[in-house]
Design a protein around this motif. Sequence first.
Motif, short mmCIF file in Angstrom:
data_model
loop_
_atom_site.label_atom_id
_atom_site.label_comp_id
_atom_site.label_asym_id
_atom_site.label_seq_id
_atom_site.Cartn_x
_atom_site.Cartn_y
_atom_site.Cartn_z
N ASN A 101 -47.22 50.03 46.76
CA ASN A 101 -46.75 50.74 45.57
C ASN A 101 -46.96 49.92 44.29
O ASN A 101 -47.34 50.45 43.25
N LEU A 102 -46.72 48.62 44.38
CA LEU A 102 -46.92 47.78 43.20
C LEU A 102 -48.41 47.67 42.85
O LEU A 102 -48.77 47.59 41.67
N GLY A 103 -49.26 47.70 43.87
CA GLY A 103 -50.69 47.73 43.60
C GLY A 103 -51.09 48.98 42.85
O GLY A 103 -51.93 48.93 41.93
N LEU A 104 -50.51 50.11 43.21
CA LEU A 104 -50.79 51.35 42.51
C LEU A 104 -50.28 51.30 41.06
O LEU A 104 -50.93 51.82 40.15
N LEU A 105 -49.11 50.66 40.86
CA LEU A 105 -48.60 50.52 39.50
C LEU A 105 -49.54 49.68 38.65
O LEU A 105 -49.84 50.01 37.50
N ALA A 141 -52.53 51.46 37.55
CA ALA A 141 -52.23 52.43 36.49
C ALA A 141 -51.88 51.73 35.18
O ALA A 141 -51.62 52.40 34.17
N GLY A 142 -51.86 50.40 35.18
CA GLY A 142 -51.55 49.65 33.97
C GLY A 142 -50.08 49.42 33.72
O GLY A 142 -49.70 48.90 32.67
N ASP A 143 -49.23 49.79 34.69
CA ASP A 143 -47.79 49.57 34.55
C ASP A 143 -47.43 48.23 35.17
O ASP A 143 -47.05 48.14 36.35
N LEU A 144 -47.55 47.16 34.37
CA LEU A 144 -47.38 45.81 34.89
C LEU A 144 -46.00 45.23 34.61
O LEU A 144 -45.63 44.20 35.19
N PHE A 145 -45.25 45.83 33.70
CA PHE A 145 -43.92 45.32 33.33
C PHE A 145 -43.98 43.84 32.99
O PHE A 145 -43.19 43.03 33.45
N GLU A 146 -44.97 43.50 32.16
CA GLU A 146 -45.17 42.11 31.76
C GLU A 146 -43.98 41.55 30.99
O GLU A 146 -43.65 40.39 31.11
N ILE A 147 -43.37 42.39 30.19
CA ILE A 147 -42.21 41.94 29.40
C ILE A 147 -40.95 42.31 30.16
O ILE A 147 -40.72 43.47 30.49
N VAL A 148 -40.13 41.31 30.46
CA VAL A 148 -38.91 41.56 31.22
C VAL A 148 -37.85 42.09 30.26
O VAL A 148 -37.34 41.35 29.42
N ALA A 149 -37.54 43.33 30.38
CA ALA A 149 -36.52 43.94 29.54
C ALA A 149 -35.18 43.94 30.26
O ALA A 149 -35.12 44.07 31.48
N THR A 150 -34.09 43.80 29.50
CA THR A 150 -32.78 43.81 30.13
C THR A 150 -32.38 45.22 30.57
O THR A 150 -31.62 45.38 31.51
N ASP A 151 -32.89 46.24 29.86
CA ASP A 151 -32.59 47.62 30.22
C ASP A 151 -33.90 48.35 30.51
O ASP A 151 -34.78 48.44 29.67
N LEU A 204 -44.58 57.67 40.19
CA LEU A 204 -44.36 56.69 41.24
C LEU A 204 -43.18 55.79 40.89
O LEU A 204 -42.38 55.43 41.76
N ILE A 205 -43.05 55.44 39.62
CA ILE A 205 -41.92 54.62 39.20
C ILE A 205 -40.61 55.39 39.35
O ILE A 205 -39.60 54.84 39.80
N ARG A 206 -40.64 56.67 39.02
CA ARG A 206 -39.44 57.49 39.23
C ARG A 206 -39.10 57.56 40.72
O ARG A 206 -37.93 57.53 41.11
N GLN A 207 -40.12 57.64 41.55
CA GLN A 207 -39.90 57.67 43.00
C GLN A 207 -39.31 56.34 43.49
O GLN A 207 -38.39 56.33 44.32
N LEU A 208 -39.82 55.25 42.97
CA LEU A 208 -39.28 53.94 43.34
C LEU A 208 -37.81 53.83 42.94
O LEU A 208 -36.99 53.29 43.69
N PHE A 209 -37.49 54.35 41.77
CA PHE A 209 -36.11 54.33 41.31
C PHE A 209 -35.21 55.11 42.27
O PHE A 209 -34.11 54.67 42.61
N GLU A 210 -35.70 56.25 42.73
CA GLU A 210 -34.91 57.07 43.65
C GLU A 210 -34.67 56.37 44.99
O GLU A 210 -33.69 56.66 45.68
N THR A 211 -35.56 55.44 45.35
CA THR A 211 -35.38 54.71 46.61
C THR A 211 -34.65 53.38 46.42
O THR A 211 -34.53 52.60 47.36
N GLY A 212 -34.18 53.13 45.18
CA GLY A 212 -33.32 51.95 44.99
C GLY A 212 -33.87 50.84 44.14
O GLY A 212 -33.22 49.81 43.98
N VAL A 213 -35.07 51.00 43.57
CA VAL A 213 -35.63 49.97 42.69
C VAL A 213 -35.06 50.19 41.29
O VAL A 213 -35.27 51.24 40.69
N VAL A 214 -34.34 49.19 40.75
CA VAL A 214 -33.69 49.37 39.46
C VAL A 214 -34.28 48.48 38.36
O VAL A 214 -33.97 48.67 37.18
N HIS A 215 -35.13 47.52 38.73
CA HIS A 215 -35.72 46.65 37.71
C HIS A 215 -37.03 46.08 38.24
O HIS A 215 -37.13 45.73 39.42
#
Length: 290
Positions: free
Chosen positions: A124-128, A131-141, A151-162
Amino acid sequence: MTDFIPGQPEDRRLPAQVARASASYVGDFELAAARVIARLTGELVILQDDNSKRRMADIQIAYAGRTPGYAEVTLDLDESYAAMASEVRKRAFQVKAPSLGRVWWVTLSSGAAVKTQEKTLARNLGLLAAAGDLFEIVATDQNLGEHSNPLIRQLFETGVVHLASRATIGDEVGFIHILPEGTGGPVGIDWEAFDAYIAEFLANPRRKDVLEKLAATDAAERHAFVGLSFNTPWNVFHALDRDYRELPTNDPRLPPEITHLWLWSYPLGRCLAWFPDRGWFNPQYHWATE
């Protein structure tokens, strides 16, 4: 009956109870609480609840020369969070994923299935990344549940919060850090929020057993010993940080079944106690024994 050693509680629980407590997510918190009470009072403190009687309080404080006091121990601990955090600690500090070419940090909620995430995250992270979704900047929220990438929304539904990542450095191999969701917030103490938490926590129906067992003792001293954890609200958990020396400014709002209160940010924070004849204090500075 063992020989009385001041500062050391006497444990009358069944061996199976002790083994079960020791193997729990937080270890034997009842024993730790009894040790604190014993060190402060210097009296014989007995872990007495061996399941032989209904509504038996966890601890008896067998004062010399006066009637005993009793204490009931309870933890502010979400079992699903504790199970997830324990599973992360045992299994998945890092998941090797050389195909990613990146280092990722993935924070999981209490409801996440760690074993499933461990098997599927690399793909899943390879797919992100593709797609260019690297989350290079660590945001607090991060509102992953409303992200434009399904896919990110799906990950959130399975428990990924950050999520966060960086490129590998030199000959470093790609891997994934899996972390349990923790607690955090602003620096400083909010005693009003602290007071409200105590009142709400003790009045919660989940503490009904605590109140009933204390009331059944009909003792003059009825102690509630509360352990705080990483899922305790930040403004309460943080107030018991060891870097602080301040004490709460108001007496706690206690139900009538409780006369004395202990709060311990277990195991690394400080322990505070409130007694009606002395107010709030830190037992660490008032030990009667070693």
